[in-house]
Scaffold this motif. Sequence first.
Motif, mmCIF file in Angstrom:
data_model
loop_
_atom_site.group_PDB
_atom_site.id
_atom_site.type_symbol
_atom_site.label_atom_id
_atom_site.label_comp_id
_atom_site.label_asym_id
_atom_site.label_seq_id
_atom_site.Cartn_x
_atom_site.Cartn_y
_atom_site.Cartn_z
ATOM 1 N N ARG A 194 8.584 -71.786 -34.521
ATOM 2 C CA ARG A 194 9.851 -72.124 -33.877
ATOM 3 C C ARG A 194 10.713 -70.878 -33.681
ATOM 4 O O ARG A 194 11.301 -70.673 -32.611
ATOM 5 C CB ARG A 194 10.603 -73.147 -34.726
ATOM 6 C CG ARG A 194 11.940 -73.575 -34.126
ATOM 7 C CD ARG A 194 12.788 -74.327 -35.147
ATOM 8 N NE ARG A 194 13.142 -73.479 -36.287
ATOM 9 C CZ ARG A 194 14.100 -72.562 -36.268
ATOM 10 N NH1 ARG A 194 14.815 -72.368 -35.157
ATOM 11 N NH2 ARG A 194 14.363 -71.831 -37.352
ATOM 12 N N ARG A 195 10.787 -70.044 -34.704
ATOM 13 C CA ARG A 195 11.593 -68.826 -34.606
ATOM 14 C C ARG A 195 11.051 -67.891 -33.522
ATOM 15 O O ARG A 195 11.811 -67.286 -32.762
ATOM 16 C CB ARG A 195 11.619 -68.101 -35.955
ATOM 17 C CG ARG A 195 12.388 -68.823 -37.039
ATOM 18 C CD ARG A 195 12.367 -68.014 -38.320
ATOM 19 N NE ARG A 195 13.002 -66.694 -38.132
ATOM 20 C CZ ARG A 195 12.893 -65.706 -39.015
ATOM 21 N NH1 ARG A 195 12.176 -65.872 -40.123
ATOM 22 N NH2 ARG A 195 13.497 -64.552 -38.783
ATOM 23 N N PHE A 196 9.730 -67.801 -33.437
ATOM 24 C CA PHE A 196 9.137 -66.910 -32.434
ATOM 25 C C PHE A 196 9.495 -67.361 -31.027
ATOM 26 O O PHE A 196 9.948 -66.551 -30.199
ATOM 27 C CB PHE A 196 7.618 -66.861 -32.596
ATOM 28 C CG PHE A 196 6.930 -66.110 -31.489
ATOM 29 C CD1 PHE A 196 6.910 -64.724 -31.476
ATOM 30 C CD2 PHE A 196 6.334 -66.780 -30.428
ATOM 31 C CE1 PHE A 196 6.294 -64.024 -30.443
ATOM 32 C CE2 PHE A 196 5.718 -66.095 -29.395
ATOM 33 C CZ PHE A 196 5.707 -64.710 -29.403
ATOM 34 N N TRP A 197 9.314 -68.655 -30.732
ATOM 35 C CA TRP A 197 9.604 -69.134 -29.374
ATOM 36 C C TRP A 197 11.092 -69.020 -29.051
ATOM 37 O O TRP A 197 11.460 -68.725 -27.917
ATOM 38 C CB TRP A 197 9.139 -70.583 -29.205
ATOM 39 C CG TRP A 197 7.658 -70.757 -29.261
ATOM 40 C CD1 TRP A 197 6.962 -71.537 -30.136
ATOM 41 C CD2 TRP A 197 6.681 -70.137 -28.424
ATOM 42 N NE1 TRP A 197 5.614 -71.446 -29.893
ATOM 43 C CE2 TRP A 197 5.411 -70.591 -28.847
ATOM 44 C CE3 TRP A 197 6.751 -69.230 -27.363
ATOM 45 C CZ2 TRP A 197 4.229 -70.184 -28.243
ATOM 46 C CZ3 TRP A 197 5.563 -68.821 -26.763
ATOM 47 C CH2 TRP A 197 4.336 -69.294 -27.186
ATOM 48 N N ASP A 198 11.953 -69.221 -30.039
ATOM 49 C CA ASP A 198 13.388 -69.050 -29.810
ATOM 50 C C ASP A 198 13.713 -67.605 -29.448
ATOM 51 O O ASP A 198 14.570 -67.348 -28.585
ATOM 52 C CB ASP A 198 14.178 -69.457 -31.062
ATOM 53 C CG ASP A 198 14.239 -70.962 -31.257
ATOM 54 O OD1 ASP A 198 13.904 -71.696 -30.301
ATOM 55 O OD2 ASP A 198 14.602 -71.404 -32.365
ATOM 56 N N LEU A 199 13.042 -66.663 -30.104
ATOM 57 C CA LEU A 199 13.349 -65.255 -29.877
ATOM 58 C C LEU A 199 12.884 -64.765 -28.511
ATOM 59 O O LEU A 199 13.508 -63.879 -27.931
ATOM 60 C CB LEU A 199 12.704 -64.399 -30.983
ATOM 61 C CG LEU A 199 13.348 -64.510 -32.364
ATOM 62 C CD1 LEU A 199 12.521 -63.780 -33.402
ATOM 63 C CD2 LEU A 199 14.774 -63.948 -32.340
ATOM 64 N N ILE A 200 11.775 -65.306 -27.990
ATOM 65 C CA ILE A 200 11.267 -64.811 -26.709
ATOM 66 C C ILE A 200 11.703 -65.690 -25.532
ATOM 67 O O ILE A 200 11.267 -65.452 -24.401
ATOM 68 C CB ILE A 200 9.733 -64.677 -26.707
ATOM 69 C CG1 ILE A 200 9.064 -66.056 -26.712
ATOM 70 C CG2 ILE A 200 9.250 -63.825 -27.863
ATOM 71 C CD1 ILE A 200 7.606 -65.997 -26.319
ATOM 72 N N ALA A 221 2.132 -66.184 -35.382
ATOM 73 C CA ALA A 221 3.251 -67.034 -35.795
ATOM 74 C C ALA A 221 2.847 -68.502 -35.835
ATOM 75 O O ALA A 221 3.258 -69.255 -36.743
ATOM 76 C CB ALA A 221 4.432 -66.830 -34.843
ATOM 77 N N MET A 222 2.044 -68.932 -34.869
ATOM 78 C CA MET A 222 1.580 -70.314 -34.846
ATOM 79 C C MET A 222 0.714 -70.627 -36.055
ATOM 80 O O MET A 222 0.741 -71.742 -36.586
ATOM 81 C CB MET A 222 0.812 -70.576 -33.544
ATOM 82 C CG MET A 222 1.692 -70.588 -32.306
ATOM 83 S SD MET A 222 0.757 -70.387 -30.757
ATOM 84 C CE MET A 222 -0.362 -71.769 -30.853
ATOM 85 N N THR A 243 6.650 -62.342 -39.718
ATOM 86 C CA THR A 243 8.085 -62.653 -39.671
ATOM 87 C C THR A 243 8.985 -61.447 -39.958
ATOM 88 O O THR A 243 10.104 -61.405 -39.423
ATOM 89 C CB THR A 243 8.415 -63.794 -40.660
ATOM 90 O OG1 THR A 243 7.959 -63.430 -41.982
ATOM 91 C CG2 THR A 243 7.739 -65.078 -40.223
ATOM 92 N N PRO A 244 8.564 -60.446 -40.765
ATOM 93 C CA PRO A 244 9.436 -59.274 -40.930
ATOM 94 C C PRO A 244 9.681 -58.502 -39.630
ATOM 95 O O PRO A 244 10.630 -57.719 -39.556
ATOM 96 C CB PRO A 244 8.673 -58.407 -41.949
ATOM 97 C CG PRO A 244 7.865 -59.376 -42.739
ATOM 98 C CD PRO A 244 7.445 -60.406 -41.741
ATOM 99 N N LEU A 245 8.847 -58.718 -38.614
ATOM 100 C CA LEU A 245 9.015 -58.029 -37.340
ATOM 101 C C LEU A 245 9.889 -58.814 -36.360
ATOM 102 O O LEU A 245 10.102 -58.363 -35.232
ATOM 103 C CB LEU A 245 7.649 -57.762 -36.690
ATOM 104 C CG LEU A 245 6.739 -56.759 -37.400
ATOM 105 C CD1 LEU A 245 5.433 -56.610 -36.635
ATOM 106 C CD2 LEU A 245 7.428 -55.414 -37.536
ATOM 107 N N PHE A 246 10.388 -59.961 -36.765
ATOM 108 C CA PHE A 246 11.185 -60.775 -35.854
ATOM 109 C C PHE A 246 12.477 -60.063 -35.453
ATOM 110 O O PHE A 246 12.974 -60.239 -34.339
ATOM 111 C CB PHE A 246 11.510 -62.126 -36.493
ATOM 112 C CG PHE A 246 10.382 -63.122 -36.390
ATOM 113 C CD1 PHE A 246 9.232 -62.825 -35.669
ATOM 114 C CD2 PHE A 246 10.457 -64.356 -37.010
ATOM 115 C CE1 PHE A 246 8.182 -63.730 -35.567
ATOM 116 C CE2 PHE A 246 9.427 -65.278 -36.909
ATOM 117 C CZ PHE A 246 8.287 -64.961 -36.188
ATOM 118 N N GLY A 247 13.061 -59.290 -36.363
ATOM 119 C CA GLY A 247 14.266 -58.536 -36.014
ATOM 120 C C GLY A 247 13.984 -57.523 -34.915
ATOM 121 O O GLY A 247 14.775 -57.370 -33.974
#
Length: 270
Positions: free
Chosen positions: A231-237, A222-223, A180-184
């Motif tokens: 959820r955050r990962f799929w929203d971002l991509i 992420a899964m 999650t720290p790499l989501f940005g």
Amino acid sequence: MEQPLHLVAGVAILAVVSVDFLLATIGAAPRVILSDRIARGVFALLRHITRHRPARVLARISGVIVMCTVAGFWILGTALGWTHVFLSAPRDAVVLTQSAAQAGFWDAAAHAGHLLSTLGGAITRPGGTLWNAVEVLAGVNGMVVLTLAVSFILSTVQTVQQGRSFAALLHSLPEGADVTPLFGRLAEVVAGLNSAPFALYYSHGWPQRRLPEALVRMAREAMAQGPEAERRFWDLIADLPQFDLPEGTAARFAALGDWAQRRRLGRLEA
């Protein structure tokens, strides 16, 4: 003699190429009309060539091949459009400098090339004041195309480096680590790909630097970390170019794997 068909063809070509060029370079459009199809076709050909063999060398130059083809389409298409415009009035638009004779096709093409590249020194000249003014438009058109094309290519290369650095950071993490720290960084990469979608055609000889494979691994991590991270990962991509996000976790992961596979050249060796 006036030749209106040349004028119609020239204006049509210039309109199509210019709209495509502007959408790609300053429109931040992940799906442009012709250049995107050309890029997909060239990359599909490279994939076909390397279907059953390693593609370590070709992977290093695939993006260069695609970008040169797209840039060639923009530049040559613009030159062809102006060539037809000049041929619509061959006795007035372009004449030979020394003899004032009517210019032929290749003379008009060379004249357009000199105008678009601002080289000067052609053996042709405009045949009248009106066409002298029209050629100012051709010169400005060439300046805009060449300047924006170079800027767009530099932006694409920067996006490529951004994606490779993201992939390197991800692969430096141990299996099962918190991603999650790499989501940005992921959000920045996806936004960059929307502005410069041709960056996806730059492959790499090392698996640790390939962005599509990195996204598949990040999805898996992420899964495994729970529904909120997933959820955050799929929203971002969701805004990835040429990627449609289906419903359901299994379908989404399969779609992402297929998306990554279509951007892999042959049997890339580790």
